[in-house]
Design an enzyme around this catalytic site. Sequence first.
Site, PDB file in Angstrom:
ATOM      1  N   TYR A   1     -34.367 -38.530 -13.747  1.00 27.32           N
ATOM      2  CA  TYR A   1     -33.015 -37.977 -13.730  1.00 27.32           C
ATOM      3  C   TYR A   1     -32.949 -36.760 -14.631  1.00 27.32           C
ATOM      4  O   TYR A   1     -33.466 -36.769 -15.751  1.00 27.32           O
ATOM      5  CB  TYR A   1     -31.991 -39.016 -14.211  1.00 27.32           C
ATOM      6  CG  TYR A   1     -30.586 -38.471 -14.219  1.00 27.32           C
ATOM      7  CD1 TYR A   1     -29.891 -38.289 -13.029  1.00 27.32           C
ATOM      8  CD2 TYR A   1     -29.969 -38.093 -15.405  1.00 27.32           C
ATOM      9  CE1 TYR A   1     -28.606 -37.758 -13.027  1.00 27.32           C
ATOM     10  CE2 TYR A   1     -28.689 -37.562 -15.408  1.00 27.32           C
ATOM     11  CZ  TYR A   1     -28.017 -37.398 -14.218  1.00 27.32           C
ATOM     12  OH  TYR A   1     -26.747 -36.872 -14.198  1.00 27.32           O
ATOM     13  N   VAL A   2     -32.292 -35.730 -14.123  1.00 22.41           N
ATOM     14  CA  VAL A   2     -31.996 -34.523 -14.885  1.00 22.41           C
ATOM     15  C   VAL A   2     -30.510 -34.241 -14.677  1.00 22.41           C
ATOM     16  O   VAL A   2     -30.018 -34.291 -13.550  1.00 22.41           O
ATOM     17  CB  VAL A   2     -32.849 -33.330 -14.427  1.00 22.41           C
ATOM     18  CG1 VAL A   2     -32.440 -32.050 -15.150  1.00 22.41           C
ATOM     19  CG2 VAL A   2     -34.333 -33.615 -14.634  1.00 22.41           C
TER      20      VAL A   2
ATOM     21  N   ASN B   1     -31.891 -37.546   0.185  1.00 27.25           N
ATOM     22  CA  ASN B   1     -31.961 -36.653  -0.961  1.00 27.25           C
ATOM     23  C   ASN B   1     -32.939 -35.512  -0.667  1.00 27.25           C
ATOM     24  O   ASN B   1     -34.034 -35.431  -1.218  1.00 27.25           O
ATOM     25  CB  ASN B   1     -32.363 -37.423  -2.221  1.00 27.25           C
ATOM     26  CG  ASN B   1     -32.123 -36.629  -3.482  1.00 27.25           C
ATOM     27  OD1 ASN B   1     -31.905 -35.423  -3.452  1.00 27.25           O
ATOM     28  ND2 ASN B   1     -32.190 -37.315  -4.614  1.00 27.25           N
TER      29      ASN B   1
ATOM     30  N   TYR C   1     -40.381 -32.609  -4.470  1.00 30.21           N
ATOM     31  CA  TYR C   1     -41.592 -33.439  -4.543  1.00 30.21           C
ATOM     32  C   TYR C   1     -42.712 -32.869  -3.680  1.00 30.21           C
ATOM     33  O   TYR C   1     -43.882 -32.934  -4.055  1.00 30.21           O
ATOM     34  CB  TYR C   1     -41.282 -34.877  -4.149  1.00 30.21           C
ATOM     35  CG  TYR C   1     -40.327 -35.572  -5.092  1.00 30.21           C
ATOM     36  CD1 TYR C   1     -40.306 -35.289  -6.452  1.00 30.21           C
ATOM     37  CD2 TYR C   1     -39.425 -36.522  -4.621  1.00 30.21           C
ATOM     38  CE1 TYR C   1     -39.427 -35.922  -7.314  1.00 30.21           C
ATOM     39  CE2 TYR C   1     -38.545 -37.165  -5.476  1.00 30.21           C
ATOM     40  CZ  TYR C   1     -38.555 -36.854  -6.829  1.00 30.21           C
ATOM     41  OH  TYR C   1     -37.686 -37.492  -7.674  1.00 30.21           O
TER      42      TYR C   1
END
Length: 160
Positions: free
Chosen positions: A87-88, A125, A132
Site C-alpha cells: 500500500y502507498v 485494479n 506489476y
Amino acid sequence: MTITIRPATPDDTATIMRFVRELAEFEREPEAVTATDAAMHAALFGAHPAAEAVIAAQDGVSVGMAVFFHNFSTWTGVRGLYLEDLYVTPAARGAGAGRALLQHLAGIALDRGCARFEWAVLDWNVRAIEFYRKVGAQPMDDWTTQRVTGEALRTLAGRG
C-alpha cells in the site's frame, strides 16, 4: 523527494493498521478488516511472528508499507516470499514508493534464498496490474485462489 524503506517496528503498528484500513477502503471492502492494533502487533512483533512488514517513507513521513511472509514450494524445495499487502498513500503514488517496496522485498527474497516472490492483485485494479507488468511480474492465469473461511472452515474441520 527521497524514498527510504525500513523494517517496521512495534511503534509502527497504528500506522500499519491505518494503511490496512485505507487499502480495504480502496479495495471496496472496508468492513472486511477485523484486525485490531493488538492483533497486528502480536502477528508482526509477538513471540511467534506470522509476518513481517516494511515501511516506505518519503522525506521522513510514512507513505506506504508492505506486509509479507514466507511460503514454500514443494516443486523447488525452498521457500518463497509472499506479499500479502502493498500500500502507498494516494498522495505519494507515482513517486517511486511502490517500486522501492517491491525492489526491497525482491532483495530480501534473494538474500534469504527464495525461489519465488509472489502476490495476488484484484483483476479490476488495472493500474496496479500495469505497474506489476512493468517490474517484470507475470500473471498466473492457470491458477485460481481457493479460500475456506467462517462456517465453511468450521464445517470442513468437522466442527460445524
